[in-house]
Write an enzyme that holds these catalytic residues in place. Structure first.
Site, PDB file in Angstrom:
ATOM      1  N   LYS A  38       0.858  -0.860  -0.480  1.00 28.48           N
ATOM      2  CA  LYS A  38       0.091   0.067  -0.285  1.00 28.48           C
ATOM      3  C   LYS A  38       0.613   0.982  -0.440  1.00 28.48           C
ATOM      4  CE  LYS A  38      -3.902  -2.125   2.199  1.00 28.48           C
ATOM      5  NZ  LYS A  38      -5.248  -2.218   3.209  1.00 28.48           N
ATOM      6  N   TYR A  41     -12.588  -1.653  -4.108  1.00 32.35           N
ATOM      7  CA  TYR A  41     -12.919  -1.927  -1.764  1.00 32.35           C
ATOM      8  C   TYR A  41     -14.749  -1.464  -2.315  1.00 32.35           C
ATOM      9  CZ  TYR A  41      -8.488  -2.181   0.511  1.00 32.35           C
ATOM     10  OH  TYR A  41      -6.930  -2.193   1.104  1.00 32.35           O
ATOM     11  N   ARG A  76      -2.589 -14.511   3.122  1.00 31.20           N
ATOM     12  CA  ARG A  76      -3.203 -13.962   3.828  1.00 31.20           C
ATOM     13  C   ARG A  76      -3.704 -14.027   5.635  1.00 31.20           C
ATOM     14  NH1 ARG A  76      -7.566  -9.841   4.392  1.00 31.20           N
ATOM     15  NH2 ARG A  76      -9.333 -10.025   6.006  1.00 31.20           N
ATOM     16  N   ARG A 122       1.407  -6.874   8.705  1.00 33.23           N
ATOM     17  CA  ARG A 122       1.681  -6.120   9.340  1.00 33.23           C
ATOM     18  C   ARG A 122       2.001  -5.276  10.726  1.00 33.23           C
ATOM     19  NH1 ARG A 122      -4.209  -6.774   7.512  1.00 33.23           N
ATOM     20  NH2 ARG A 122      -4.165  -5.451   5.488  1.00 33.23           N
ATOM     21  N   ASN A 126      -1.870   0.480   7.211  1.00 31.25           N
ATOM     22  CA  ASN A 126      -1.696  -0.747   7.575  1.00 31.25           C
ATOM     23  C   ASN A 126      -0.494  -1.563   6.154  1.00 31.25           C
ATOM     24  OD1 ASN A 126      -3.817  -2.052   5.922  1.00 31.25           O
ATOM     25  ND2 ASN A 126      -4.837  -2.455   7.367  1.00 31.25           N
ATOM     26  N   HIS A 154      -2.341  -5.388   1.162  1.00 28.48           N
ATOM     27  CA  HIS A 154      -3.459  -6.037   1.120  1.00 28.48           C
ATOM     28  C   HIS A 154      -3.616  -7.551   1.055  1.00 28.48           C
ATOM     29  CE1 HIS A 154      -7.718  -7.467  -0.299  1.00 28.48           C
ATOM     30  NE2 HIS A 154      -6.528  -7.584  -0.977  1.00 28.48           N
ATOM     31  N   GLU A 182      -9.823 -10.812  -7.684  1.00 24.54           N
ATOM     32  CA  GLU A 182      -9.237  -9.384  -7.700  1.00 24.54           C
ATOM     33  C   GLU A 182      -7.733  -8.851  -8.525  1.00 24.54           C
ATOM     34  OE1 GLU A 182      -9.845  -8.334  -2.671  1.00 24.54           O
ATOM     35  OE2 GLU A 182      -8.062  -9.306  -3.571  1.00 24.54           O
TER      36      GLU A 182
HETATM   37  P1  ATP Z   1      -7.205  -5.440   3.191  1.00 24.20           P
HETATM   38  O1  ATP Z   1      -8.992  -5.663   2.678  1.00 24.20           O
HETATM   39  O2  ATP Z   1      -7.184  -3.805   2.957  1.00 24.20           O
HETATM   40  O3  ATP Z   1      -6.673  -7.251   3.469  1.00 24.20           O
HETATM   41  P2  ATP Z   1      -8.493  -6.266   5.589  1.00 24.20           P
HETATM   42  O4  ATP Z   1      -9.409  -7.209   4.475  1.00 24.20           O
HETATM   43  O5  ATP Z   1      -7.379  -6.597   6.926  1.00 24.20           O
HETATM   44  O6  ATP Z   1      -7.630  -5.728   5.223  1.00 24.20           O
HETATM   45  P3  ATP Z   1     -10.787  -5.226   5.782  1.00 24.20           P
HETATM   46  O7  ATP Z   1     -12.231  -4.881   6.936  1.00 24.20           O
HETATM   47  O8  ATP Z   1     -11.946  -5.511   4.347  1.00 24.20           O
HETATM   48  O9  ATP Z   1      -9.852  -5.536   5.764  1.00 24.20           O
HETATM   49  O10 ATP Z   1     -10.792  -3.167   5.501  1.00 24.20           O
HETATM   50  C1  ATP Z   1      -9.823  -3.224   4.112  1.00 24.20           C
HETATM   51  C2  ATP Z   1      -8.797  -1.879   4.947  1.00 24.20           C
HETATM   52  O11 ATP Z   1      -9.701  -0.571   5.049  1.00 24.20           O
HETATM   53  C3  ATP Z   1      -7.864  -2.071   5.614  1.00 24.20           C
HETATM   54  O12 ATP Z   1      -7.177  -2.473   5.183  1.00 24.20           O
HETATM   55  C4  ATP Z   1      -7.670  -0.526   6.151  1.00 24.20           C
HETATM   56  O13 ATP Z   1      -7.387   0.172   4.919  1.00 24.20           O
HETATM   57  C5  ATP Z   1      -9.506   0.264   6.293  1.00 24.20           C
HETATM   58  N1  ATP Z   1     -10.373   0.415   7.746  1.00 24.20           N
HETATM   59  C6  ATP Z   1     -10.729  -0.670   7.948  1.00 24.20           C
HETATM   60  N2  ATP Z   1     -11.364  -1.331   8.567  1.00 24.20           N
HETATM   61  C7  ATP Z   1     -11.299   0.718   9.153  1.00 24.20           C
HETATM   62  C8  ATP Z   1     -11.233   1.502  10.002  1.00 24.20           C
HETATM   63  N3  ATP Z   1     -11.986   1.225  11.119  1.00 24.20           N
HETATM   64  N4  ATP Z   1     -10.498   2.457  10.697  1.00 24.20           N
HETATM   65  C9  ATP Z   1      -9.462   3.342   9.096  1.00 24.20           C
HETATM   66  N5  ATP Z   1      -9.265   2.578   8.254  1.00 24.20           N
HETATM   67  C10 ATP Z   1      -9.954   1.029   8.573  1.00 24.20           C
HETATM   68 MG    MG Z   2     -10.338  -6.635   3.168  1.00 25.23          MG
END
Ligand code: ATP
Ligand code: MG
Length: 141
Positions: free
Chosen positions: A11, A51, A87, A105, A115, A118, A129
């Site tokens: 990212k 997203y 993952r 992470r 973070n 992805h 994706e």
């Molecule tokens: P990713 O899809 O990026 O791999 P993830 O699957 O761990 O991450 P998701 O729940 O899909 O998490 O959320 C997508 C992204 O949105 C997160 O990686 C983070 O960057 C952001 N995000 C999620 N929750 C929050 C939050 N509460 N506050 C800020 N950003 C958030």
């Molecule tokens: Mg996700």
């Protein structure tokens, strides 16, 4: 174990911090192979489409701002069980405060929003994706 593929995104925070090479070295060290890569700056439409499942959530605007803020590296990973292991074992929890020692992470993420990486969260998500970013790109998908 299945030989499969998944999407990793380094990212914008991790690219800007100069952690791209360390993250790629970590993945190679785990035995993942790189099948395709693109360094790109996503536009809003691309980030919102990627997203889409989070549209309407409170953090969506912040997420799109962040993901379009600078270049990111799209990486197609290939290897035995790579979708699951990347993952669920190597990447770490969304919030780095909850990520296990030895995960990407834990080492590279700044916050729940910024973070570092992805990873596709299921085989179906990986297929969707990878097609989203690499469709039509040589013979990879
Ligand atoms: P990713 O899809 O990026 O791999 P993830 O699957 O761990 O991450 P998701 O729940 O899909 O998490 O959320 C997508 C992204 O949105 C997160 O990686 C983070 O960057 C952001 N995000 C999620 N929750 C929050 C939050 N509460 N506050 C800020 N950003 C958030
Ligand atoms: Mg996700």
């Amino acid at each position: 174990m299945a030989i499969d593929r998944t999407l990793c995104i380094v990212k914008p925070d991790a690219v800007a911090a100069g952690n791209t090479g360390n993250i790629l070295a970590f993945l190679e060290g785990k035995g993942a192979r790189f099948r395709a890569m693109k360094l790109v700056q996503l536009n809003r439409a691309q980030a919102e489409g990627f997203y889409a499942e989070h549209k309407g959530r409170g953090f969506f605007g912040e997420l799109i701002e962040f993901m379009t803020s600078g270049p990111c590296l799209l990486v197609m990973l290939e290897g035995d069980n790579v979708q699951h292991d990347y993952r669920n074992v190597w990447m770490g929890q969304t919030d780095p405060a909850q990520a296990a020692e030895g995960t990407l992470r834990k080492r590279f993420a700044e916050s729940k929003g910024k973070n570092a990486v992805h990873g596709s969260d299921s085989p179906e998500a990986a297929a969707r994706e990878l097609a989203y970013f690499f469709s039509g790109c040589f013979d990879v998908v």
